[in-house]
Design a protein around this motif. Structure first.
Motif, mmCIF file in Angstrom:
data_model
loop_
_atom_site.group_PDB
_atom_site.id
_atom_site.type_symbol
_atom_site.label_atom_id
_atom_site.label_comp_id
_atom_site.label_asym_id
_atom_site.label_seq_id
_atom_site.Cartn_x
_atom_site.Cartn_y
_atom_site.Cartn_z
ATOM 1 N N ALA A 253 0.821 -1.202 0.000
ATOM 2 C CA ALA A 253 0.000 0.000 0.000
ATOM 3 C C ALA A 253 0.863 1.265 0.000
ATOM 4 O O ALA A 253 0.597 2.212 -0.752
ATOM 5 N N HIS A 254 1.918 1.271 0.842
ATOM 6 C CA HIS A 254 2.723 2.499 0.956
ATOM 7 C C HIS A 254 3.510 2.776 -0.320
ATOM 8 O O HIS A 254 3.729 3.933 -0.676
ATOM 9 N N LYS A 255 3.899 1.713 -1.023
ATOM 10 C CA LYS A 255 4.588 1.926 -2.315
ATOM 11 C C LYS A 255 3.607 2.577 -3.300
ATOM 12 O O LYS A 255 3.936 3.531 -4.010
ATOM 13 N N GLY A 256 2.361 2.086 -3.321
ATOM 14 C CA GLY A 256 1.340 2.658 -4.209
ATOM 15 C C GLY A 256 1.025 4.106 -3.853
ATOM 16 O O GLY A 256 0.856 4.955 -4.733
ATOM 17 N N MET A 257 0.941 4.387 -2.551
ATOM 18 C CA MET A 257 0.629 5.770 -2.132
ATOM 19 C C MET A 257 1.727 6.739 -2.586
ATOM 20 O O MET A 257 1.437 7.827 -3.075
ATOM 21 N N GLU A 258 2.985 6.325 -2.399
ATOM 22 C CA GLU A 258 4.088 7.205 -2.815
ATOM 23 C C GLU A 258 4.064 7.422 -4.321
ATOM 24 O O GLU A 258 4.334 8.523 -4.810
ATOM 25 N N GLU A 259 3.714 6.366 -5.066
ATOM 26 C CA GLU A 259 3.625 6.516 -6.519
ATOM 27 C C GLU A 259 2.474 7.459 -6.887
ATOM 28 O O GLU A 259 2.593 8.254 -7.825
ATOM 29 N N GLY A 260 1.369 7.347 -6.147
ATOM 30 C CA GLY A 260 0.219 8.229 -6.403
ATOM 31 C C GLY A 260 0.600 9.691 -6.240
ATOM 32 O O GLY A 260 0.249 10.547 -7.073
ATOM 33 N N VAL A 261 1.358 9.979 -5.180
ATOM 34 C CA VAL A 261 1.809 11.359 -4.934
ATOM 35 C C VAL A 261 2.766 11.790 -6.055
ATOM 36 O O VAL A 261 2.658 12.899 -6.597
ATOM 37 N N MET A 262 3.695 10.883 -6.400
ATOM 38 C CA MET A 262 4.680 11.228 -7.441
ATOM 39 C C MET A 262 3.988 11.577 -8.763
ATOM 40 O O MET A 262 4.319 12.589 -9.404
ATOM 41 N N VAL A 263 3.012 10.760 -9.155
ATOM 42 C CA VAL A 263 2.337 10.983 -10.440
ATOM 43 C C VAL A 263 1.631 12.344 -10.420
ATOM 44 O O VAL A 263 1.753 13.143 -11.360
ATOM 45 N N ALA A 264 0.888 12.612 -9.325
ATOM 46 C CA ALA A 264 0.171 13.891 -9.239
ATOM 47 C C ALA A 264 1.159 15.056 -9.321
ATOM 48 O O ALA A 264 0.939 16.027 -10.062
ATOM 49 N N ASP A 265 2.251 14.946 -8.584
ATOM 50 C CA ASP A 265 3.270 16.012 -8.598
ATOM 51 C C ASP A 265 3.845 16.196 -9.996
ATOM 52 O O ASP A 265 4.065 17.316 -10.464
ATOM 53 N N ARG A 266 4.121 15.078 -10.673
ATOM 54 C CA ARG A 266 4.713 15.162 -12.017
ATOM 55 C C ARG A 266 3.734 15.798 -12.999
ATOM 56 O O ARG A 266 4.143 16.569 -13.872
ATOM 57 N N ILE A 267 2.430 15.493 -12.851
ATOM 58 C CA ILE A 267 1.434 16.122 -13.725
ATOM 59 C C ILE A 267 1.478 17.635 -13.512
ATOM 60 O O ILE A 267 1.349 18.420 -14.450
ATOM 61 N N ALA A 268 1.731 18.021 -12.246
ATOM 62 C CA ALA A 268 1.785 19.453 -11.919
ATOM 63 C C ALA A 268 3.148 20.064 -12.239
ATOM 64 O O ALA A 268 3.400 21.227 -11.906
ATOM 65 N N GLY A 269 4.036 19.276 -12.829
ATOM 66 C CA GLY A 269 5.327 19.814 -13.271
ATOM 67 C C GLY A 269 6.431 19.720 -12.240
ATOM 68 O O GLY A 269 7.525 20.238 -12.438
ATOM 69 N N LYS A 270 6.175 19.053 -11.107
ATOM 70 C CA LYS A 270 7.236 18.887 -10.098
ATOM 71 C C LYS A 270 8.080 17.658 -10.429
ATOM 72 O O LYS A 270 7.635 16.782 -11.161
ATOM 73 N N LYS A 271 9.268 17.579 -9.843
ATOM 74 C CA LYS A 271 10.192 16.480 -10.195
ATOM 75 C C LYS A 271 10.240 15.393 -9.118
ATOM 76 O O LYS A 271 11.254 14.717 -8.939
ATOM 77 N N THR A 272 9.168 15.220 -8.371
ATOM 78 C CA THR A 272 9.125 14.227 -7.282
ATOM 79 C C THR A 272 9.525 12.832 -7.789
ATOM 80 O O THR A 272 9.143 12.440 -8.890
ATOM 81 N N GLN A 273 10.294 12.109 -6.939
ATOM 82 C CA GLN A 273 10.684 10.739 -7.287
ATOM 83 C C GLN A 273 10.382 9.809 -6.119
ATOM 84 O O GLN A 273 10.355 10.262 -4.975
ATOM 85 N N VAL A 274 10.195 8.536 -6.421
ATOM 86 C CA VAL A 274 10.065 7.545 -5.353
ATOM 87 C C VAL A 274 11.429 6.878 -5.192
ATOM 88 O O VAL A 274 12.054 6.505 -6.178
ATOM 89 N N ASN A 275 11.885 6.740 -3.950
ATOM 90 C CA ASN A 275 13.143 6.045 -3.713
ATOM 91 C C ASN A 275 12.847 4.553 -3.546
ATOM 92 O O ASN A 275 12.556 4.075 -2.448
#
Ligand code: FAD
Ligand code: NAD
Length: 481
Positions: free
Chosen positions: A330-352
């Motif tokens: 679940a936590h891996k999916g949540m971090e990916e969810g945040v990353m995708v939203a951030d990337r759509i908004a133009g941020k460079k968020t990454q999952v480690n």
């Protein structure tokens, strides 16, 4: 008429609902399509995790742990009980209430963030359009500037033991038993097999776990896996390794039983159970999700192909959670969810992805982050090891919860922490402390120089970090490697 959004999310599990909330927070007009529904055909959010996964399983693990403590552990504290009994339906009902509270919480968050929750089965069409088929068969169409696929996973079925929802069940069925099965069989000594096997063993079932592999928990650090196996066997789990299930037969009549046949090193075997849980892994959900011309590709195991940022090959189509590569957590999916939203908004968020923490919620818990000793050996990395047993940790002794150990693996040259592996009380929370340290590239010395409250279980982490350099105070140090 096609309704237009900035983002359309398919699936409201941890990956989907978190992505939807983050998108809305970032100012995007967001819809989330979910096929799970209640008897009024209203969408039920939260996916596997909240409905039939992480949360209900932990509710039953906590209830059954309290029962086992009352039965086996209170006496040592000088507490005696006249009569102890279990009301299984009440336990299951408590679990259902927690699930209701949390899925309702997601509904409230959707409404507070002005996310349109739409009941129905979503299908990605070409051109970022999504066809939604409601429970009553009505079709509608949405269009997203971006689409996020988060359709999750379901249990794998195996031909020798087809589930019937009554005698042979998957993890969902195993959360709904209304009484304690006298003889419980579990196929698969993985995370679900050990967690749900433990629940029912604590409540009195004779549990036999049939595992096809010869090795117990092969992904776990070998020393920790060995220690965990010893502890779980001592608790009464009859774990049979190298057991290849070949067939099953459910009896007829009222009190059904199931005869399971399997092969092991000694030949053909047979056992009869009152219930059988099949827990042999999960597979990604993609049936009916993609139109032939959607352009989204699957890999050879059926996962949606994405890059490190969860982007598919199709422009503005993303996928996250169990439906893409990586651990099904679940936590891996949540971090990916945040990353995708951030990337759509133009941020460079990454999952480690190097620092995904893993936990098996048995008692004691088994938890780890980073590299195992065997992985480092294979990679030819020189390392030091620091271990500390809970048997000499003051707080663990005070709680009479002293099985297990902390093991830290540390780069021999730089002293950087490369992994931490724990079987012991509150291992999940303790490993998280080390995950934070590792995220900041901490050395074992840094952790050793950090002040830890006394008396706490976390002092075992402190001592293991000190032990990596031969400086443990409350244990005799092994020679530094
Ligand atoms: P899911 O949670 O599977 O959600 C996907 C959602 O998409 C579902 O609601 C589904 O109905 C919906 N959907 C699918 N297709 C469509 C479609 N075409 N249209 C509309 N909706 C669709 N993980 C942990 O980290 N910790 C734990 O302690 C833990 N315990 C678990 C215990 C059990 C018994 C199980 C089964 C799993 C557990 N997991 C745990 C794993 C965890 O539940 C999953 O990793 C997580 O739920 C995956 O999230 P997801 O959003 O990718 O998918
Ligand atoms: P798993 O992959 O953890 O374990 C499945 C086990 O079944 C393996 O040991 C495998 O060797 C064995 N197996 C496979 N086929 C078999 C067969 N035919 N006969 C006997 N044994 C067989 O899968 P799971 O326990 O079903 O869990 C599924 C997923 O859900 C996992 O990937 C896990 O990440 C996630 N999950 C996580 C948690 C948690 O984080 N605490 C809890 C539950 C589930």
């Amino acid at each position: 008429m096609t309704k237009k959004y900035d983002v359309v999310v398919i699936g409201s599990g941890p990956a989907g609902y978190v992505a939807a909330i983050r998108c809305a927070q970032l100012g995007m007009k967001t819809a989330c399509v979910e096929k799970w529904h209640n008897d009024k055909n209203e969408p039920v959010y939260g996916g596997t995790c909240l409905n039939v996964g992480c949360i209900p399983s932990k509710a039953l693990l906590d209830s059954s742990h309290k029962y086992a403590e009352a039965q086996k552990d209170f006496e040592v504290h000088g507490i005696s009980l006249q009569k102890l009994s279990i009301d299984v339906p009440a336990m299951i009902e408590r679990k259902a209430k927690i699930v209701g509270q949390l899925t309702g919480g997601v509904k409230q968050l959707f409404s507070a963030n002005k996310i349109d929750g739409i009941q129905g089965t979503g299908k990605l069409l070409s051109g970022n359009k999504v066809e939604v088929t409601a429970e009553d068969g009505k079709k509608s169409e949405l269009e997203g500037e971006h689409v996020i696929l988060a359709s999750g996973s379901v249990p794998i079925e195996i031909p020798p033991t087809p589930t019937d929802g009554e005698t042979i069940v998957d993890s969902t069925g195993a959360l709904e038993f209304q009484s304690v099965p006298k003889r419980l069989g579990v196929i698969g000594a993985g995370v679900i097999g050990l967690e749900l096997g433990s629940v029912w063993a604590r409540l009195g079932s004779e549990v036999t776990v049939l595992e096809a592999m010869d090795e117990f928990l092969p992904a776990v650090d070998k020393q920790i896996a060995k220690e965990s196996e010893k502890i779980l066997r001592k608790q009464g789990l009859d774990i049979r390794l190298g057991a290849k299930v070949t067939g099953s037969k459910v009896s007829k009549g009222k009190n059904k039983t199931v005869k399971v046949t399997y092969e092991d090193k000694d030949g053909d075997q047979e056992m009869t159970f009152d219930k059988l849980i099949v827990a042999v892994g999960r597979r990604p959900v993609t049936e009916g999700l993609l139109s032939d011309d959607s352009g989204v590709e699957l890999d050879d195991r059926g996962f949606i192909k994405v890059d490190d940022t969860c982007a598919t090959k199709v422009k503005n189509v993303w996928a996250a959670g169990d439906v893409v590569r990586g651990p099904m957590l679940a936590h891996k999916g949540m971090e990916e969810g945040v990353m995708v939203a951030d990337r759509i908004a133009g941020k460079k968020t990454q999952v480690n992805y190097d620092l995904v923490p893993f936990v098996i919620y048995t008692h004691p818990e088994i938890a780890w982050v980073g590299k195992t000793e065997q992985e480092l050996k294979e990679e030819g990395v020189e390392f030091n090891i620091g271990t500390f047993p809970f048997a000499v940790n003051g707080r663990a002794l005070a709680a009479n919860d002293k099985d297990g150990m902390v093991k830290m693996v540390v780069d021999a040259k730089s002293d950087r922490i490369l992994g931490c592996h724990i079987v012991g009380p509150s291992a999940a929370d303790l490993v998280q402390q080390v995950a934070i340290a590792m995220e900041f590239s901490s050395s074992a010395e840094d952790l050793g120089l950090t002040m830890f409250s006394h008396p706490t279980l976390s002092e075992a982490v402190h001592e293991a970090a000190l032990a990596a350099n031969g400086h443990a105070i409350h244990a005799v140090n092994r020679k530094k490697r």
